[in-house]
Design a protein around this motif. Structure first.
Motif, PDB file in Angstrom:
ATOM      1  N   ALA A  35      11.557 -22.063 -20.782  1.00 24.57           N
ATOM      2  CA  ALA A  35      11.877 -22.344 -22.035  1.00 24.57           C
ATOM      3  C   ALA A  35      11.343 -23.186 -21.944  1.00 24.57           C
ATOM      4  O   ALA A  35      12.105 -24.122 -21.560  1.00 24.57           O
ATOM      5  CB  ALA A  35      12.938 -21.876 -22.118  1.00 24.57           C
ATOM      6  N   GLY A  36      11.002 -23.348 -22.865  1.00 27.57           N
ATOM      7  CA  GLY A  36       9.435 -24.481 -23.325  1.00 27.57           C
ATOM      8  C   GLY A  36       8.954 -25.662 -22.404  1.00 27.57           C
ATOM      9  O   GLY A  36       9.313 -26.670 -22.204  1.00 27.57           O
ATOM     10  N   ALA A  37       8.368 -24.950 -21.892  1.00 24.73           N
ATOM     11  CA  ALA A  37       7.389 -25.250 -20.736  1.00 24.73           C
ATOM     12  C   ALA A  37       8.866 -25.547 -19.251  1.00 24.73           C
ATOM     13  O   ALA A  37       8.180 -26.508 -18.005  1.00 24.73           O
ATOM     14  CB  ALA A  37       6.913 -26.178 -20.802  1.00 24.73           C
ATOM     15  N   THR A  38       9.976 -24.965 -19.423  1.00 26.72           N
ATOM     16  CA  THR A  38      11.418 -26.283 -18.516  1.00 26.72           C
ATOM     17  C   THR A  38      11.503 -24.592 -17.288  1.00 26.72           C
ATOM     18  O   THR A  38      12.074 -23.474 -18.647  1.00 26.72           O
ATOM     19  CB  THR A  38      12.282 -26.466 -18.962  1.00 26.72           C
ATOM     20  OG1 THR A  38      11.666 -28.037 -19.275  1.00 26.72           O
ATOM     21  CG2 THR A  38      13.021 -27.063 -17.461  1.00 26.72           C
TER      22      THR A  38
ATOM     23  N   GLY B 198       3.926 -16.193 -30.751  1.00 27.16           N
ATOM     24  CA  GLY B 198       4.015 -18.213 -31.433  1.00 27.16           C
ATOM     25  C   GLY B 198       4.615 -19.517 -30.776  1.00 27.16           C
ATOM     26  O   GLY B 198       4.835 -20.040 -30.937  1.00 27.16           O
ATOM     27  N   ASP B 199       5.031 -19.081 -29.328  1.00 29.72           N
ATOM     28  CA  ASP B 199       5.681 -19.981 -28.313  1.00 29.72           C
ATOM     29  C   ASP B 199       5.366 -19.458 -26.766  1.00 29.72           C
ATOM     30  O   ASP B 199       6.131 -19.044 -26.208  1.00 29.72           O
ATOM     31  CB  ASP B 199       7.500 -20.021 -28.711  1.00 29.72           C
ATOM     32  CG  ASP B 199       8.512 -20.894 -27.765  1.00 29.72           C
ATOM     33  OD1 ASP B 199       7.080 -21.763 -27.442  1.00 29.72           O
ATOM     34  OD2 ASP B 199       9.447 -20.589 -27.679  1.00 29.72           O
ATOM     35  N   HIS B 200       3.946 -20.106 -26.956  1.00 28.62           N
ATOM     36  CA  HIS B 200       3.580 -19.757 -24.904  1.00 28.62           C
ATOM     37  C   HIS B 200       3.981 -20.777 -24.663  1.00 28.62           C
ATOM     38  O   HIS B 200       4.186 -20.134 -23.302  1.00 28.62           O
ATOM     39  CB  HIS B 200       2.116 -19.726 -25.582  1.00 28.62           C
ATOM     40  CG  HIS B 200       1.737 -18.774 -25.754  1.00 28.62           C
ATOM     41  ND1 HIS B 200       2.035 -17.123 -26.432  1.00 28.62           N
ATOM     42  CD2 HIS B 200       1.319 -18.744 -27.311  1.00 28.62           C
ATOM     43  CE1 HIS B 200       0.950 -16.513 -27.111  1.00 28.62           C
ATOM     44  NE2 HIS B 200       1.121 -16.941 -27.999  1.00 28.62           N
ATOM     45  N   ASP B 201       5.120 -21.275 -24.150  1.00 27.38           N
ATOM     46  CA  ASP B 201       5.788 -21.993 -23.753  1.00 27.38           C
ATOM     47  C   ASP B 201       7.348 -21.856 -23.063  1.00 27.38           C
ATOM     48  O   ASP B 201       7.794 -22.379 -22.774  1.00 27.38           O
ATOM     49  CB  ASP B 201       5.407 -23.508 -23.242  1.00 27.38           C
ATOM     50  CG  ASP B 201       6.444 -24.271 -23.788  1.00 27.38           C
ATOM     51  OD1 ASP B 201       7.133 -23.433 -25.308  1.00 27.38           O
ATOM     52  OD2 ASP B 201       6.268 -25.314 -24.889  1.00 27.38           O
ATOM     53  N   THR B 202       7.313 -20.694 -23.698  1.00 25.69           N
ATOM     54  CA  THR B 202       8.726 -19.689 -23.376  1.00 25.69           C
ATOM     55  C   THR B 202       8.337 -18.425 -23.355  1.00 25.69           C
ATOM     56  O   THR B 202       7.755 -17.193 -23.437  1.00 25.69           O
ATOM     57  CB  THR B 202       9.257 -20.029 -24.739  1.00 25.69           C
ATOM     58  OG1 THR B 202       9.822 -21.098 -24.960  1.00 25.69           O
ATOM     59  CG2 THR B 202      10.715 -19.469 -24.307  1.00 25.69           C
ATOM     60  N   TYR B 203       8.682 -17.645 -21.714  1.00 27.48           N
ATOM     61  CA  TYR B 203       7.972 -16.710 -21.473  1.00 27.48           C
ATOM     62  C   TYR B 203       9.138 -16.200 -19.893  1.00 27.48           C
ATOM     63  O   TYR B 203       9.718 -16.808 -19.306  1.00 27.48           O
ATOM     64  CB  TYR B 203       6.613 -16.557 -21.178  1.00 27.48           C
ATOM     65  CG  TYR B 203       7.100 -17.827 -19.527  1.00 27.48           C
ATOM     66  CD1 TYR B 203       6.675 -17.766 -18.180  1.00 27.48           C
ATOM     67  CD2 TYR B 203       6.452 -18.732 -19.998  1.00 27.48           C
ATOM     68  CE1 TYR B 203       6.537 -18.415 -17.924  1.00 27.48           C
ATOM     69  CE2 TYR B 203       5.596 -20.179 -19.423  1.00 27.48           C
ATOM     70  CZ  TYR B 203       5.953 -19.721 -17.995  1.00 27.48           C
ATOM     71  OH  TYR B 203       5.597 -20.471 -16.945  1.00 27.48           O
ATOM     72  N   MET B 204       9.612 -14.883 -19.644  1.00 21.09           N
ATOM     73  CA  MET B 204       9.945 -14.577 -18.505  1.00 21.09           C
ATOM     74  C   MET B 204       8.565 -14.161 -17.294  1.00 21.09           C
ATOM     75  O   MET B 204       7.524 -13.338 -18.005  1.00 21.09           O
ATOM     76  CB  MET B 204      10.444 -13.396 -18.342  1.00 21.09           C
ATOM     77  CG  MET B 204      12.239 -13.665 -19.069  1.00 21.09           C
ATOM     78  SD  MET B 204      13.351 -11.892 -19.359  1.00 21.09           S
ATOM     79  CE  MET B 204      12.037 -11.128 -20.758  1.00 21.09           C
ATOM     80  N   ARG B 205       8.446 -14.433 -16.462  1.00 20.71           N
ATOM     81  CA  ARG B 205       7.348 -14.029 -15.361  1.00 20.71           C
ATOM     82  C   ARG B 205       8.250 -12.973 -14.066  1.00 20.71           C
ATOM     83  O   ARG B 205       9.140 -13.655 -13.450  1.00 20.71           O
ATOM     84  CB  ARG B 205       6.555 -15.713 -15.408  1.00 20.71           C
ATOM     85  CG  ARG B 205       5.955 -15.325 -13.707  1.00 20.71           C
ATOM     86  CD  ARG B 205       5.379 -16.503 -13.290  1.00 20.71           C
ATOM     87  NE  ARG B 205       5.231 -16.769 -11.994  1.00 20.71           N
ATOM     88  CZ  ARG B 205       4.743 -16.287 -10.763  1.00 20.71           C
ATOM     89  NH1 ARG B 205       6.479 -16.693 -10.838  1.00 20.71           N
ATOM     90  NH2 ARG B 205       4.682 -16.342  -9.630  1.00 20.71           N
TER      91      ARG B 205
END
Length: 102
Positions: A54-57, A37-44
């Motif tokens: 987190a939050g596209a940052t 539900g928060d696709h701009d928060t991830y581990m890559r």
């Protein structure tokens, strides 16, 4: 199990899955793990790199032996123990890190 949880390798460990997905052992990921539900928060994960966004940052990036914290505040934050930089950078990387006294 009856609660809808999926356990991989948990039966061999002698227990049921406590979470929606539980892995007892090793698992692999090609590139991304997203927060639902928060696709701009991830581990890559990439070739010899790992990044937390987190939050596209980009907040943390580990790349070839370097640990980068690209989004550090440059002023003493009010939270005790928080990291911040003095604002001086070299190639965009903070030269000095400080720990806030709160």
């Amino acid at each position: 199990d009856s609660s809808g949880n999926v356990g991989i390798g948990t039966a061999a460990a002698g227990r049921d899955a406590d979470l929606a997905l539980e892995v007892a052992g090793t698992f692999g990921v090609d590139e991304y793990i997203y927060h639902n539900g928060d696709h701009d928060t991830y581990m890559r994960f990439g070739g010899d790199e790992w990044e937390v966004v987190a939050g596209a940052t980009s907040e943390i990036k580990v790349d070839g032996g370097n640990i980068l914290l690209p989004n550090l505040p440059t002023a003493d934050p009010a939270v005790a123990g928080a990291l911040y930089s003095d604002g001086a950078t070299s190639a965009g990387v903070p030269k000095a890190l400080m720990i806030s006294g709160g």
